[in-house]
Motif scaffolding. Structure first.
Motif, PDB file in Angstrom:
ATOM      1  N   SER A   3      38.863  41.363  38.335  1.00 17.52           N
ATOM      2  CA  SER A   3      38.499  42.316  39.384  1.00 17.52           C
ATOM      3  C   SER A   3      38.030  43.618  38.751  1.00 17.52           C
ATOM      4  N   TRP A   7      39.333  47.109  42.023  1.00 22.56           N
ATOM      5  CA  TRP A   7      39.732  45.798  42.529  1.00 22.56           C
ATOM      6  C   TRP A   7      38.968  45.376  43.765  1.00 22.56           C
ATOM      7  N   GLN A  10      35.097  41.125  42.578  1.00 20.96           N
ATOM      8  CA  GLN A  10      35.583  40.131  41.636  1.00 20.96           C
ATOM      9  C   GLN A  10      34.389  39.559  40.887  1.00 20.96           C
ATOM     10  N   ASP A  34      48.304  42.609  37.787  1.00 17.02           N
ATOM     11  CA  ASP A  34      48.183  41.582  38.814  1.00 17.02           C
ATOM     12  C   ASP A  34      47.929  42.334  40.109  1.00 17.02           C
ATOM     13  N   VAL A  35      46.680  42.347  40.560  1.00 20.66           N
ATOM     14  CA  VAL A  35      46.316  43.179  41.711  1.00 20.66           C
ATOM     15  C   VAL A  35      46.976  42.720  43.008  1.00 20.66           C
ATOM     16  N   MET A  36      47.440  41.485  43.043  1.00 22.37           N
ATOM     17  CA  MET A  36      48.135  41.002  44.238  1.00 22.37           C
ATOM     18  C   MET A  36      49.574  41.520  44.299  1.00 22.37           C
ATOM     19  N   ARG A  37      50.091  41.982  43.167  1.00 26.88           N
ATOM     20  CA  ARG A  37      51.449  42.520  43.115  1.00 26.88           C
ATOM     21  C   ARG A  37      51.478  44.037  43.036  1.00 26.88           C
ATOM     22  N   ASP A  38      50.341  44.645  42.721  1.00 27.57           N
ATOM     23  CA  ASP A  38      50.311  46.084  42.508  1.00 27.57           C
ATOM     24  C   ASP A  38      50.783  46.826  43.756  1.00 27.57           C
ATOM     25  N   MET A  40      53.484  46.362  45.298  1.00 28.66           N
ATOM     26  CA  MET A  40      54.284  45.509  46.171  1.00 28.66           C
ATOM     27  C   MET A  40      55.741  45.369  45.707  1.00 28.66           C
ATOM     28  N   ASN A  45      54.078  39.918  36.761  1.00 31.02           N
ATOM     29  CA  ASN A  45      53.597  38.551  36.596  1.00 31.02           C
ATOM     30  C   ASN A  45      53.632  38.240  35.096  1.00 31.02           C
TER      31      ASN A  45
END
Length: 107
Positions: A3, A7, A10, A34-38, A40, A45
């Motif tokens: 990304s 982000w 992609q 890990d942009v899905m965890r940033d 959160m 990861n």
């Protein structure tokens, strides 16, 4: 996927190809987020971090998902040779722990 641009975009580029290029540059470090965890607070990861560290000639900084001092302790205990630091923005902002606490844990 890789990304870019905050982000938002992609790039159809696999990590191996990306690091073939990056490893030719005189980089100080690489931030692995890990942009899905940033933001959160779901934990780092580890699988992604280990993959990036195995590909990168430059030291890595772990980012995205730090939830508590437990995450910092886990990273410290793994004693990674290629880990230069960790970013823990949201957890500190939400008072999960203080910078002083983090420094004490990581000494």
């Amino acid at each position: 996927l890789v990304s870019t641009k905050g982000w938002v975009e992609q790039v159809n580029l696999n990590l191996e190809s990306l690091f073939e290029e990056l490893n030719t540059l005189p980089l100080n470090s690489v931030i692995c987020t890990d942009v899905m965890r940033d933001g959160m607070k779901q934990g780092i990861n580890i699988e992604l971090l280990e993959k990036i560290m195995s590909l990168s000639k430059a030291p890595c900084v772990a980012s995205g998902g730090v939830a508590s001092l437990k995450d910092l302790i886990e990273l410290k205990n793994k004693n990674y040779k290629n880990l230069k630091g960790v970013i823990a923005g949201k957890a500190i902002y939400d008072n999960e722990f203080s910078i002083s606490d983090a420094i004490q844990v990581l000494k």
